[in-house]
Design an enzyme around this catalytic site. Structure first.
Site, short mmCIF file in Angstrom:
data_model
loop_
_atom_site.label_atom_id
_atom_site.label_comp_id
_atom_site.label_asym_id
_atom_site.label_seq_id
_atom_site.Cartn_x
_atom_site.Cartn_y
_atom_site.Cartn_z
CD GLU A 89 -3.05 -0.77 0.10
OE1 GLU A 89 -3.54 0.38 0.00
OE2 GLU A 89 -3.32 -1.69 -0.68
CB SER A 361 -50.83 -30.33 41.32
OG SER A 361 -52.16 -30.77 41.09
#
Length: 679
Positions: A89, A361
């Site tokens: 780069e 229950s």
């Protein structure tokens, strides 16, 4: 003389060109340099970083992020990775002042020759510093004004920061395809490894991505170009380049922290909670370390147990039964396992925390606890006989037992162990509906703001979640404290600072000792002796009552089954001394489960899970509070074993002043009654 005159003219032209250039540069800086962004904030660069969710053993579950990013400091980056980016780069990065005059001239020549028809490629002249300026502050539009601003910012960046800091900014910010920002994230995405483990070929590949991040067709060609550039710049030898060029690319399809489906219901509940408390910006962009309570081996065991039962039931059925399971430490509230359904990919609705269903229950232990708190004994007798003409408001009641039979007078313990409905109705009449429901509210099962207090609520028609039910049962065994379920132990920010509280001090247990004293300013929900009597009865429920399917060989287990009308919902909540688990099964649109279905299915799931969870644990009986007296009694009559030795003999826990029943009379008892009224 002519040569000297030529030199003089040339120098004058050069001077005026330089002067004009500097003047032009001054004008450009004056025009474009005043409204540029504040680049100095990059001195404390803190990019958005993915938040990561970890299990209790440190294994990664999932990451949350809008951009996949892992921040890597300059000192932690491999030199060959940095060299690869410089070669590809910006070959003069370490020497130029922010803009590369040589690069500009080279690009100008190449591009001019390209326009004239020569076989050269177009090239740019942006330095790494200019790319930092663009990526942080400017758009990607191709205009002269943007390039001028980019150059000015680059020059200012170079004056303010070191080359190492600029390189750190660049390598952590640059987009490298597949939602990966920065080399740290890209290394995970493409190779499933940290940057410190990248080889030369992989470093070169990452350095080839800025030009075309999403073009995979020319990946090898571009990687090899970077390797050639590294040779030209003297970073590697030709032999090293040849060896790296010969390596296959081996790119992953993309690292996404693939989480096992077993963990997804839990992780989604964590995400929802943190989204509410922290907000989206913090959760997705601040790089949090979230240490959760989930235990992977218990989670897998819970999911396996649930899905085994669901798969067995769902064979050859169109509409699929759903379910949920939660396991928790009853002393700390740490959720150790959670599954909210058959498959998160099919439905993300969490039936463990989001489904409000009738609890049947499973309400009964709270009703019986209300009776024990009022001085009743587990062996007090209660009538199990038909009730006719029972009216509440406009509802005519005719309570029935599940076996359609009546046993006459039986002890409270036997009535609860076998989950008989008619004795429960009589008990509610005796202690009062409000008192029965208040106990369930006190333990967090029912909400505090119930508007319609009635008999059906006391018998389990009220709705709650599996999580709240497990929370309520936890208080039976933890000394009577309403602990808050927790999914997260602690959260650290990206710098290792704990946020949202301090790290949890995990409670450890020692054999044959009581739990550590509860550090709480609140008072217990009930007295310890009444709580122990309920635990003892629920232990009997598993050993010889409706919860036999929940037995775990070699371990002391207590629990309670639950079934709603027409068997539309079935439950089991049970616990050992230090682990509680709850199971729910039902259709998302309630309907009967059909013949042969019942709470034994939920109890079986519980047992399958607990056998794995307790496999390496020694048995620990439940802690006994001071003041309890243990006596042998006849299970059917509640009389002392010496006075009524016929039948099953059990050991009962009595409070001070309580004792076994008198020897039963030989006279046949009346087993029917007519009662009525509103209470």
């Amino acid at each position: 003389m002519k040569f000297k005159k030529f030199i003089k003219i040339f120098l004058n032209v050069l001077f005026w060109c330089f002067t004009a250039g500097m003047a032009a540069l001054a004008v450009l800086v004056l025009i474009y340099g005043n409204d540029l962004p504040d680049y100095k904030k990059l001195a404390t660069y803190a990019p958005p970083v993915a938040t990561r969710l970890y299990a209790s053993d440190g294994s990664l579950l999932i990451e949350y992020a809008e951009e996949r990013r892992v921040f890597i400091d300059f000192a932690d980056m491999p030199p060959q990775l940095i060299n690869a980016f410089v070669a590809a780069e910006d070959q003069n990065f370490w020497t130029h002042p922010g803009i590369d005059v040589q690069g500009i001239a080279r690009a100008l020549i190449n591009n001019t020759m390209r326009v004239m028809g020569f076989n050269t490629s177009f090239s740019g002249a942006s330095t790494i510093t200019q790319q930092v300026a663009k990526n942080f502050f400017l758009s990607s539009e191709r205009t002269i004004s943007r390039k001028i601003k980019e150059a000015i910012l680059a020059l200012r960046l170079e004056r303010s920061f070191s080359k190492q800091h600029i390189m750190t900014l660049y390598l952590n910010q640059i987009f490298l395809g597949a939602r990966a920002y920065g080399v740290g994230s890209a290394a995970l995405m493409y190779f499933n490894k940290p940057v410190s483990e990248l080889n030369l070929a992989e470093c070169a590949f990452l350095a080839s991505l800025p030009k075309a991040p999403n073009n995979r067709e020319r990946a090898i060609e571009r990687r090899n170009y970077v390797l050639r550039r590294m040779v030209e710049e003297g970073y590697i030898t030709q032999a090293e380049a040849d060896e790296a060029s010969a390596q296959p690319l081996n790119i992953n399809s993309g690292f996404t922290a693939q989480m096992e489906e077993d963990f997804q219901y839990f992780a989604e509940d964590v995400r929802r909670q943190l989204l509410d408390t922290l907000g989206r910006e913090v959760l997705y962009n601040q790089g949090l370390y979230i240490k959760t309570t989930i235990v992977p081996e218990l989670q897998r065991a819970a999911s396996a147990a649930l899905n085994k039962e669901l798969d067995s039931y769902n064979q050859n059925r169109e509409e699929k039964l759903q379910g949920a399971i939660i396991a928790m430490n009853p002393h700390t509230g740490r959720v150790l396992a959670m599954s909210g359904g058959r498959s998160f990919s099919e439905s993300s609705f969490n039936r463990a925390t989001q489904a409000m269903r009738q609890i049947g229950s499973t309400i009964k232990p709270f009703v019986y606890l209300a009776a024990l708190e009022r001085g009743m004994s587990p062996e007090d007798m209660i009538l199990d006989a038909p009730i006719v003409g029972w009216r509440e408001d406009n509802t005519l009641w005719k309570p029935e037992n599940y076996d359609k039979k009546f046993l006459g007078e039986i002890p409270l313990r036997l009535a609860l162990e076998t989950s008989r409905n008619v004795p429960a109705v009589r008990l509610v009449q005796q202690i009062g509906v409000e008192n029965a429901i208040e106990t369930a509210q006190r333990f967090g099962v029912y909400p505090k703001d119930l508007s319609n207090i009635n008999l059906s609520l006391a018998l389990g028609s009220g709705e709650t979640t599996l999580l709240h039910l497990v929370q309520g049962y936890s208080a039976f065994v933890n000394g009577g404290y309403l602990i808050q379920p927790k999914l997260v132990d602690y959260i650290e920010d990206r710098y290792g600072r704990v946020i949202g509280g301090q790290k949890t001090e995990l409670i450890t247990w020692q054999e044959d000792l009581l739990p550590e004293e509860k550090k709480s300013e609140s008072e217990p929900l009930s007295d310890p002796q009444s709580l122990y009597q309920i635990v003892s009865i629920l232990q009997g429920t598993v050993e010889r009552g409706t919860g036999k399917q929940a037995r775990v060989p070699g371990h002391t287990i207590a629990g309670k089954t639950g079934t709603t009308n027409d068997v539309k919902d079935v439950w089991f909540v049970g616990f050992s001394k230090n682990l509680i688990a709850g199971v729910y099964l039902g259709f998302d649109t309630p309907k009967p489960l059909g013949a042969g279905a019942g709470s034994h299915m939920a109890a079986r799931i519980f047992a399958d899970f607990m056998k794995v969870a307790l496999a390496d644990e020694k048995n620990q009986p439940f802690a006994v509070p001071d003041g309890m007296t243990f006596m042998r009694v006849n299970r059917r009559s509640g009389a002392a074993a010496s006075e009524d030795p016929n039948g099953m003999i059990i050991t009962e826990a009595f409070k001070q002043g309580q004792k076994p029943n008198p020897a039963p009379s030989t006279k046949k008892k009346e087993t029917s009654a007519v009662v009525g009224g509103i209470f």
